[in-house]
Design a protein around this motif. Structure first.
Motif, PDB file in Angstrom:
ATOM      1  N   HIS A 129      55.398  65.259  36.111  1.00  0.00           N
ATOM      2  CA  HIS A 129      56.588  64.402  36.231  1.00  0.00           C
ATOM      3  C   HIS A 129      56.959  64.195  37.696  1.00  0.00           C
ATOM      4  N   GLN A 130      56.914  65.269  38.478  1.00  0.00           N
ATOM      5  CA  GLN A 130      57.251  65.164  39.903  1.00  0.00           C
ATOM      6  C   GLN A 130      56.253  64.269  40.632  1.00  0.00           C
ATOM      7  N   ARG A 131      54.979  64.434  40.308  1.00  0.00           N
ATOM      8  CA  ARG A 131      53.952  63.615  40.973  1.00  0.00           C
ATOM      9  C   ARG A 131      54.097  62.153  40.589  1.00  0.00           C
ATOM     10  N   GLN A 132      54.419  61.899  39.306  1.00  0.00           N
ATOM     11  CA  GLN A 132      54.606  60.528  38.855  1.00  0.00           C
ATOM     12  C   GLN A 132      55.824  59.895  39.529  1.00  0.00           C
ATOM     13  N   THR A 133      56.858  60.690  39.732  1.00  0.00           N
ATOM     14  CA  THR A 133      58.058  60.197  40.410  1.00  0.00           C
ATOM     15  C   THR A 133      57.746  59.791  41.843  1.00  0.00           C
ATOM     16  N   LEU A 134      56.997  60.638  42.553  1.00  0.00           N
ATOM     17  CA  LEU A 134      56.605  60.320  43.932  1.00  0.00           C
ATOM     18  C   LEU A 134      55.773  59.048  43.977  1.00  0.00           C
ATOM     19  N   GLU A 135      54.860  58.904  43.005  1.00  0.00           N
ATOM     20  CA  GLU A 135      54.017  57.711  42.943  1.00  0.00           C
ATOM     21  C   GLU A 135      54.873  56.471  42.705  1.00  0.00           C
ATOM     22  N   THR A 136      55.824  56.586  41.799  1.00  0.00           N
ATOM     23  CA  THR A 136      56.709  55.450  41.487  1.00  0.00           C
ATOM     24  C   THR A 136      57.559  55.064  42.699  1.00  0.00           C
ATOM     25  N   LEU A 137      58.012  56.055  43.442  1.00  0.00           N
ATOM     26  CA  LEU A 137      58.834  55.795  44.626  1.00  0.00           C
ATOM     27  C   LEU A 137      58.025  55.175  45.767  1.00  0.00           C
ATOM     28  N   TYR A 196      57.303  63.782  52.257  1.00  0.00           N
ATOM     29  CA  TYR A 196      56.523  62.738  51.606  1.00  0.00           C
ATOM     30  C   TYR A 196      57.094  61.385  52.024  1.00  0.00           C
ATOM     31  N   CYS A 197      56.216  60.513  52.542  1.00  0.00           N
ATOM     32  CA  CYS A 197      56.686  59.277  53.185  1.00  0.00           C
ATOM     33  C   CYS A 197      56.127  58.034  52.507  1.00  0.00           C
ATOM     34  N   SER A 198      56.918  56.967  52.553  1.00  0.00           N
ATOM     35  CA  SER A 198      56.483  55.666  52.045  1.00  0.00           C
ATOM     36  C   SER A 198      55.805  54.885  53.156  1.00  0.00           C
ATOM     37  N   LEU A 199      55.148  53.793  52.780  1.00  0.00           N
ATOM     38  CA  LEU A 199      54.430  52.988  53.776  1.00  0.00           C
ATOM     39  C   LEU A 199      55.361  52.385  54.816  1.00  0.00           C
ATOM     40  N   ASP A 200      56.611  52.177  54.454  1.00  0.00           N
ATOM     41  CA  ASP A 200      57.541  51.604  55.429  1.00  0.00           C
ATOM     42  C   ASP A 200      58.235  52.672  56.273  1.00  0.00           C
ATOM     43  N   GLY A 201      57.812  53.935  56.135  1.00  0.00           N
ATOM     44  CA  GLY A 201      58.308  54.978  57.032  1.00  0.00           C
ATOM     45  C   GLY A 201      59.549  55.702  56.577  1.00  0.00           C
ATOM     46  N   ARG A 202      59.852  55.674  55.270  1.00  0.00           N
ATOM     47  CA  ARG A 202      60.999  56.414  54.757  1.00  0.00           C
ATOM     48  C   ARG A 202      60.553  57.765  54.202  1.00  0.00           C
ATOM     49  N   ILE A 203      61.364  58.787  54.419  1.00  0.00           N
ATOM     50  CA  ILE A 203      61.102  60.087  53.810  1.00  0.00           C
ATOM     51  C   ILE A 203      61.679  60.065  52.403  1.00  0.00           C
ATOM     52  N   LEU A 204      60.814  60.195  51.407  1.00  0.00           N
ATOM     53  CA  LEU A 204      61.233  60.103  50.011  1.00  0.00           C
ATOM     54  C   LEU A 204      61.570  61.461  49.418  1.00  0.00           C
TER      55      LEU A 204
END
Length: 340
Positions: free
Chosen positions: A256-264, A274-282
Protein backbone atom coordinates in the motif's frame (compact mmCIF):
# COMPACT_ATOMS: atom_id res chain seq x y z
CA UNK A 1 39.32 26.35 -31.01
CA UNK A 2 40.39 22.96 -29.62
CA UNK A 3 36.79 21.78 -29.50
CA UNK A 4 36.22 22.96 -33.09
CA UNK A 5 39.28 21.00 -34.24
CA UNK A 6 38.02 17.85 -32.53
CA UNK A 7 34.61 18.30 -34.15
CA UNK A 8 36.21 18.61 -37.59
CA UNK A 9 38.29 15.48 -36.97
CA UNK A 10 35.14 13.61 -35.98
CA UNK A 11 33.50 14.54 -39.28
CA UNK A 12 36.39 13.75 -41.63
CA UNK A 13 37.93 10.80 -39.77
CA UNK A 14 35.34 9.02 -37.62
CA UNK A 15 37.39 5.83 -37.88
CA UNK A 16 40.27 7.58 -36.09
CA UNK A 17 37.93 8.69 -33.33
CA UNK A 18 36.86 5.08 -32.85
CA UNK A 19 40.50 4.04 -32.54
CA UNK A 20 41.18 6.75 -29.96
CA UNK A 21 38.15 5.63 -27.94
CA UNK A 22 39.25 1.98 -27.98
CA UNK A 23 42.82 2.84 -26.94
CA UNK A 24 41.65 5.09 -24.14
CA UNK A 25 39.38 2.37 -22.77
CA UNK A 26 42.23 -0.17 -22.96
CA UNK A 27 44.47 2.22 -21.03
CA UNK A 28 41.72 2.64 -18.45
CA UNK A 29 41.42 -1.13 -18.01
CA UNK A 30 45.20 -1.57 -17.83
CA UNK A 31 45.41 1.20 -15.22
CA UNK A 32 42.70 -0.49 -13.12
CA UNK A 33 43.87 -4.10 -13.39
CA UNK A 34 47.64 -4.00 -14.07
CA UNK A 35 49.43 -6.25 -14.69
CA UNK A 36 46.83 -7.71 -17.04
CA UNK A 37 47.01 -10.14 -19.97
CA UNK A 38 45.71 -9.54 -23.49
CA UNK A 39 43.00 -12.18 -23.15
CA UNK A 40 41.70 -10.55 -19.97
CA UNK A 41 41.81 -7.14 -21.67
CA UNK A 42 39.77 -8.53 -24.54
CA UNK A 43 37.14 -9.76 -22.08
CA UNK A 44 37.04 -6.47 -20.18
CA UNK A 45 36.85 -4.27 -23.26
CA UNK A 46 34.68 -6.42 -25.51
CA UNK A 47 37.31 -6.18 -28.26
CA UNK A 48 38.85 -9.16 -30.05
CA UNK A 49 42.29 -10.36 -28.96
CA UNK A 50 43.63 -9.39 -32.40
CA UNK A 51 42.42 -5.80 -32.02
CA UNK A 52 43.73 -5.64 -28.44
CA UNK A 53 47.15 -6.91 -29.59
CA UNK A 54 47.32 -4.27 -32.31
CA UNK A 55 46.36 -1.42 -29.96
CA UNK A 56 48.67 -2.37 -27.09
CA UNK A 57 51.61 -2.77 -29.48
CA UNK A 58 51.11 0.86 -30.54
CA UNK A 59 50.73 1.96 -26.91
CA UNK A 60 53.96 0.14 -26.01
CA UNK A 61 55.89 1.79 -28.85
CA UNK A 62 54.51 5.13 -27.67
CA UNK A 63 55.97 4.54 -24.22
CA UNK A 64 52.58 4.44 -22.45
CA UNK A 65 52.58 0.77 -21.41
CA UNK A 66 55.16 -1.98 -20.94
CA UNK A 67 55.05 -5.74 -21.34
CA UNK A 68 56.19 -7.88 -18.42
CA UNK A 69 56.11 -11.58 -17.63
CA UNK A 70 53.06 -10.87 -15.44
CA UNK A 71 51.17 -8.96 -18.12
CA UNK A 72 50.75 -5.41 -19.42
CA UNK A 73 51.39 -2.50 -17.04
CA UNK A 74 51.29 1.29 -17.25
CA UNK A 75 54.48 3.28 -17.74
CA UNK A 76 54.85 6.47 -15.64
CA UNK A 77 54.24 8.56 -18.77
CA UNK A 78 51.00 6.67 -19.41
CA UNK A 79 49.79 7.25 -15.86
CA UNK A 80 50.62 10.95 -16.07
CA UNK A 81 48.71 11.22 -19.34
CA UNK A 82 45.45 9.69 -18.07
CA UNK A 83 43.79 12.92 -16.77
CA UNK A 84 44.42 14.69 -20.11
CA UNK A 85 43.22 11.63 -22.01
CA UNK A 86 40.00 11.58 -20.02
CA UNK A 87 39.41 15.26 -20.79
CA UNK A 88 39.98 14.59 -24.50
CA UNK A 89 37.74 11.53 -24.34
CA UNK A 90 34.92 13.58 -22.84
CA UNK A 91 35.22 16.10 -25.64
CA UNK A 92 35.22 13.37 -28.29
CA UNK A 93 32.00 12.02 -26.86
CA UNK A 94 30.29 15.40 -26.85
CA UNK A 95 29.85 15.26 -23.11
CA UNK A 96 30.94 18.84 -22.47
CA UNK A 97 27.73 20.26 -23.87
CA UNK A 98 25.59 17.80 -21.92
CA UNK A 99 27.38 18.74 -18.71
CA UNK A 100 26.65 22.42 -19.30
CA UNK A 101 22.98 21.90 -20.20
CA UNK A 102 22.26 19.58 -17.26
CA UNK A 103 24.05 21.94 -14.87
CA UNK A 104 21.96 24.89 -16.02
CA UNK A 105 18.67 22.98 -16.14
CA UNK A 106 19.03 21.59 -12.61
CA UNK A 107 20.58 24.69 -11.05
CA UNK A 108 23.75 22.93 -9.90
CA UNK A 109 27.26 24.18 -9.23
CA UNK A 110 28.78 21.64 -11.62
CA UNK A 111 28.08 18.40 -13.46
CA UNK A 112 30.63 15.75 -14.43
CA UNK A 113 29.77 12.96 -16.87
CA UNK A 114 31.97 9.88 -17.13
CA UNK A 115 31.90 7.66 -20.26
CA UNK A 116 29.64 4.61 -20.46
CA UNK A 117 26.47 3.36 -18.79
CA UNK A 118 26.96 1.83 -15.36
CA UNK A 119 23.81 -0.28 -15.81
CA UNK A 120 25.80 -2.46 -18.20
CA UNK A 121 29.44 -1.30 -17.98
CA UNK A 122 31.57 -2.11 -14.94
CA UNK A 123 34.18 0.42 -16.06
CA UNK A 124 31.57 3.20 -15.92
CA UNK A 125 30.80 2.22 -12.32
CA UNK A 126 34.49 2.47 -11.51
CA UNK A 127 34.76 5.84 -13.27
CA UNK A 128 31.85 7.17 -11.21
CA UNK A 129 33.66 6.09 -8.07
CA UNK A 130 36.96 7.47 -9.27
CA UNK A 131 35.55 10.90 -10.12
CA UNK A 132 33.60 11.10 -6.86
CA UNK A 133 36.73 10.11 -4.94
CA UNK A 134 38.84 12.76 -6.68
CA UNK A 135 36.28 15.48 -5.91
CA UNK A 136 36.17 14.41 -2.27
CA UNK A 137 39.96 14.19 -2.10
CA UNK A 138 40.27 17.76 -3.41
CA UNK A 139 38.25 18.98 -0.41
CA UNK A 140 39.97 16.89 2.25
CA UNK A 141 42.55 18.86 4.17
CA UNK A 142 40.47 22.03 4.04
CA UNK A 143 37.45 20.63 5.92
CA UNK A 144 37.05 18.99 9.32
CA UNK A 145 33.79 17.02 9.05
CA UNK A 146 32.62 14.84 6.13
CA UNK A 147 29.35 12.90 5.94
CA UNK A 148 28.80 10.09 3.45
CA UNK A 149 25.72 7.98 2.72
CA UNK A 150 25.49 4.27 2.01
CA UNK A 151 25.15 2.30 -1.22
CA UNK A 152 27.31 0.50 -3.77
CA UNK A 153 28.43 3.73 -5.47
CA UNK A 154 29.58 5.23 -2.17
CA UNK A 155 31.48 2.00 -1.48
CA UNK A 156 33.21 2.43 -4.84
CA UNK A 157 34.18 5.99 -3.90
CA UNK A 158 35.76 4.71 -0.68
CA UNK A 159 37.63 2.05 -2.67
CA UNK A 160 38.93 4.57 -5.23
CA UNK A 161 39.89 7.25 -2.70
CA UNK A 162 43.67 7.85 -2.64
CA UNK A 163 45.44 7.59 0.69
CA UNK A 164 46.04 10.90 2.45
CA UNK A 165 46.53 12.46 5.87
CA UNK A 166 43.35 14.50 5.95
CA UNK A 167 42.80 14.13 9.69
CA UNK A 168 39.08 14.89 9.38
CA UNK A 169 36.11 13.32 11.14
CA UNK A 170 34.09 11.04 8.86
CA UNK A 171 30.44 10.38 9.66
CA UNK A 172 27.62 8.31 8.14
CA UNK A 173 25.04 10.71 6.71
CA UNK A 174 22.20 8.59 8.11
CA UNK A 175 21.49 5.35 9.95
CA UNK A 176 22.02 1.82 8.69
CA UNK A 177 19.87 0.06 6.11
CA UNK A 178 19.91 -3.24 4.21
CA UNK A 179 21.62 -6.58 4.68
CA UNK A 180 24.90 -5.79 2.89
CA UNK A 181 27.24 -4.50 5.59
CA UNK A 182 29.80 -3.27 3.04
CA UNK A 183 27.19 -0.92 1.54
CA UNK A 184 26.05 0.59 4.84
CA UNK A 185 26.98 4.18 5.65
CA UNK A 186 28.73 3.24 8.90
CA UNK A 187 31.02 0.79 7.11
CA UNK A 188 31.77 3.21 4.27
CA UNK A 189 32.55 6.06 6.69
CA UNK A 190 35.04 3.78 8.45
CA UNK A 191 36.61 2.83 5.09
CA UNK A 192 37.00 6.49 4.09
CA UNK A 193 38.53 7.27 7.48
CA UNK A 194 41.05 4.45 7.07
CA UNK A 195 42.10 5.73 3.64
CA UNK A 196 42.48 9.33 4.84
CA UNK A 197 43.97 8.67 8.29
CA UNK A 198 40.93 10.31 9.83
CA UNK A 199 38.73 9.51 12.80
CA UNK A 200 35.16 8.31 12.34
CA UNK A 201 31.90 8.15 14.23
CA UNK A 202 29.03 5.70 13.78
CA UNK A 203 25.27 6.07 14.03
CA UNK A 204 23.81 2.78 15.25
CA UNK A 205 20.20 3.60 14.48
CA UNK A 206 18.34 1.48 11.91
CA UNK A 207 16.62 3.16 8.99
CA UNK A 208 12.88 2.95 8.58
CA UNK A 209 11.72 1.97 12.08
CA UNK A 210 8.66 3.63 13.60
CA UNK A 211 9.00 7.18 14.85
CA UNK A 212 8.28 6.16 18.46
CA UNK A 213 10.86 3.35 18.41
CA UNK A 214 13.43 5.63 16.83
CA UNK A 215 12.82 8.34 19.43
CA UNK A 216 13.22 5.81 22.25
CA UNK A 217 16.54 4.52 20.85
CA UNK A 218 17.77 8.02 20.19
CA UNK A 219 16.92 9.32 23.66
CA UNK A 220 18.65 6.37 25.35
CA UNK A 221 21.91 6.65 23.36
CA UNK A 222 23.98 9.72 24.27
CA UNK A 223 26.72 8.81 21.78
CA UNK A 224 24.21 8.61 18.94
CA UNK A 225 22.81 12.03 19.85
CA UNK A 226 26.30 13.52 19.80
CA UNK A 227 27.18 11.94 16.46
CA UNK A 228 23.90 12.98 14.84
CA UNK A 229 24.43 16.55 16.06
CA UNK A 230 27.82 16.48 14.37
CA UNK A 231 26.30 15.54 10.98
CA UNK A 232 24.55 18.92 10.89
CA UNK A 233 28.01 20.53 10.99
CA UNK A 234 29.43 18.54 8.05
CA UNK A 235 31.12 20.79 5.52
CA UNK A 236 31.01 18.00 2.90
CA UNK A 237 28.10 15.66 2.18
CA UNK A 238 28.55 12.85 -0.36
CA UNK A 239 25.49 10.80 -1.27
CA UNK A 240 24.03 8.41 -3.82
CA UNK A 241 20.63 8.34 -5.50
CA UNK A 242 18.18 5.45 -5.89
CA UNK A 243 14.99 4.76 -7.78
CA UNK A 244 11.97 5.38 -5.56
CA UNK A 245 10.33 2.03 -6.34
CA UNK A 246 13.46 0.01 -5.61
CA UNK A 247 14.35 1.92 -2.45
CA UNK A 248 10.78 1.62 -1.10
CA UNK A 249 10.96 -2.15 -1.57
CA UNK A 250 14.44 -2.31 -0.07
CA UNK A 251 13.24 -0.42 3.00
CA UNK A 252 10.46 -2.94 3.52
CA UNK A 253 7.51 -0.66 2.78
CA UNK A 254 4.11 -2.31 2.45
CA UNK A 255 2.46 -2.77 -0.93
CA UNK A 256 0.00 0.00 0.00
CA UNK A 257 2.81 2.42 0.88
CA UNK A 258 4.67 1.66 -2.34
CA UNK A 259 1.49 2.09 -4.39
CA UNK A 260 0.85 5.42 -2.68
CA UNK A 261 4.35 6.67 -3.55
CA UNK A 262 3.84 5.53 -7.15
CA UNK A 263 0.49 7.31 -7.35
CA UNK A 264 2.00 10.51 -5.93
CA UNK A 265 4.70 10.38 -8.63
CA UNK A 266 7.79 9.46 -6.58
CA UNK A 267 10.71 8.79 -8.90
CA UNK A 268 13.90 9.26 -6.89
CA UNK A 269 15.13 8.69 -3.34
CA UNK A 270 18.11 10.03 -1.46
CA UNK A 271 18.91 10.66 2.20
CA UNK A 272 15.53 9.25 3.21
CA UNK A 273 13.49 11.58 0.97
CA UNK A 274 11.27 10.42 -1.90
CA UNK A 275 11.05 13.03 -4.66
CA UNK A 276 8.85 13.76 -7.67
CA UNK A 277 10.16 14.71 -11.10
CA UNK A 278 9.35 18.35 -10.45
CA UNK A 279 11.53 18.38 -7.32
CA UNK A 280 9.00 18.04 -4.51
CA UNK A 281 9.66 15.90 -1.44
CA UNK A 282 6.66 13.57 -1.22
CA UNK A 283 7.70 11.51 1.78
CA UNK A 284 10.53 11.37 4.29
CA UNK A 285 11.40 8.11 6.05
CA UNK A 286 11.79 8.08 9.81
CA UNK A 287 15.47 8.39 10.58
CA UNK A 288 18.08 10.58 12.14
CA UNK A 289 20.74 12.39 10.16
CA UNK A 290 21.10 14.56 7.07
CA UNK A 291 18.03 15.08 4.89
CA UNK A 292 17.52 16.66 1.48
CA UNK A 293 15.30 19.16 3.28
CA UNK A 294 18.32 20.89 4.81
CA UNK A 295 21.04 19.95 2.32
CA UNK A 296 21.62 23.62 1.40
CA UNK A 297 23.08 24.22 4.87
CA UNK A 298 26.16 22.19 3.94
CA UNK A 299 28.85 24.08 1.97
CA UNK A 300 29.98 21.20 -0.27
CA UNK A 301 27.46 18.72 -1.69
CA UNK A 302 28.47 15.87 -4.03
CA UNK A 303 25.84 13.52 -5.51
CA UNK A 304 27.12 10.48 -7.42
CA UNK A 305 24.78 8.21 -9.41
CA UNK A 306 24.65 6.72 -12.89
CA UNK A 307 22.92 4.31 -15.23
CA UNK A 308 20.15 5.03 -17.73
CA UNK A 309 17.66 3.29 -15.43
CA UNK A 310 18.29 5.98 -12.78
CA UNK A 311 17.86 9.01 -15.06
CA UNK A 312 14.42 9.94 -13.69
CA UNK A 313 15.58 9.37 -10.11
CA UNK A 314 18.60 11.63 -10.61
CA UNK A 315 16.52 14.44 -12.13
CA UNK A 316 13.96 14.19 -9.32
CA UNK A 317 16.54 14.28 -6.52
CA UNK A 318 18.74 16.99 -8.04
CA UNK A 319 15.73 19.22 -8.77
CA UNK A 320 14.96 18.88 -5.07
CA UNK A 321 18.58 19.46 -4.10
CA UNK A 322 19.34 22.38 -6.47
CA UNK A 323 22.85 22.74 -5.11
CA UNK A 324 26.28 21.17 -5.28
CA UNK A 325 27.91 18.84 -7.79
CA UNK A 326 26.48 15.90 -9.70
CA UNK A 327 28.67 13.07 -10.98
CA UNK A 328 26.84 10.82 -13.43
CA UNK A 329 27.52 8.73 -16.52
CA UNK A 330 26.81 8.95 -20.23
CA UNK A 331 23.90 6.50 -20.10
CA UNK A 332 22.04 8.52 -17.48
CA UNK A 333 22.99 11.87 -19.02
CA UNK A 334 21.65 11.04 -22.47
CA UNK A 335 18.29 10.02 -21.02
CA UNK A 336 18.26 13.06 -18.73
CA UNK A 337 18.80 15.35 -21.71
CA UNK A 338 15.57 14.09 -23.28
CA UNK A 339 13.70 14.82 -20.05
CA UNK A 340 14.99 18.31 -19.30
Amino acid sequence: MEQDTLSIFQKIAPDIMGTIKERYLLLRHISDAEPVGRRTLAGLSGLSERVVRSHVDVLRRSGLVRFTTMGISMEPEGKALMPDLLECFLRLNNLDDMQRQIRQALGLKNVYIVPGDSDTDKTACEELGRKGALLLNDLLGSVSIVAISGGSTMAEIARMLPESNAGATILPARGSMGNHVEFQANYIAAAVAAKTHSSYRMIHLPEGVSESALRLMFESDAQARENVAMTSQAQVVVFGIGRADKMAKQRGMTDHQRQTLETLGARGESLGCYCSLDGRILYGSNNIGISLKDIKHHPHVIAVAGGASKAEAIVAVMRTCRTGILVTDEGAAEKMMKMI
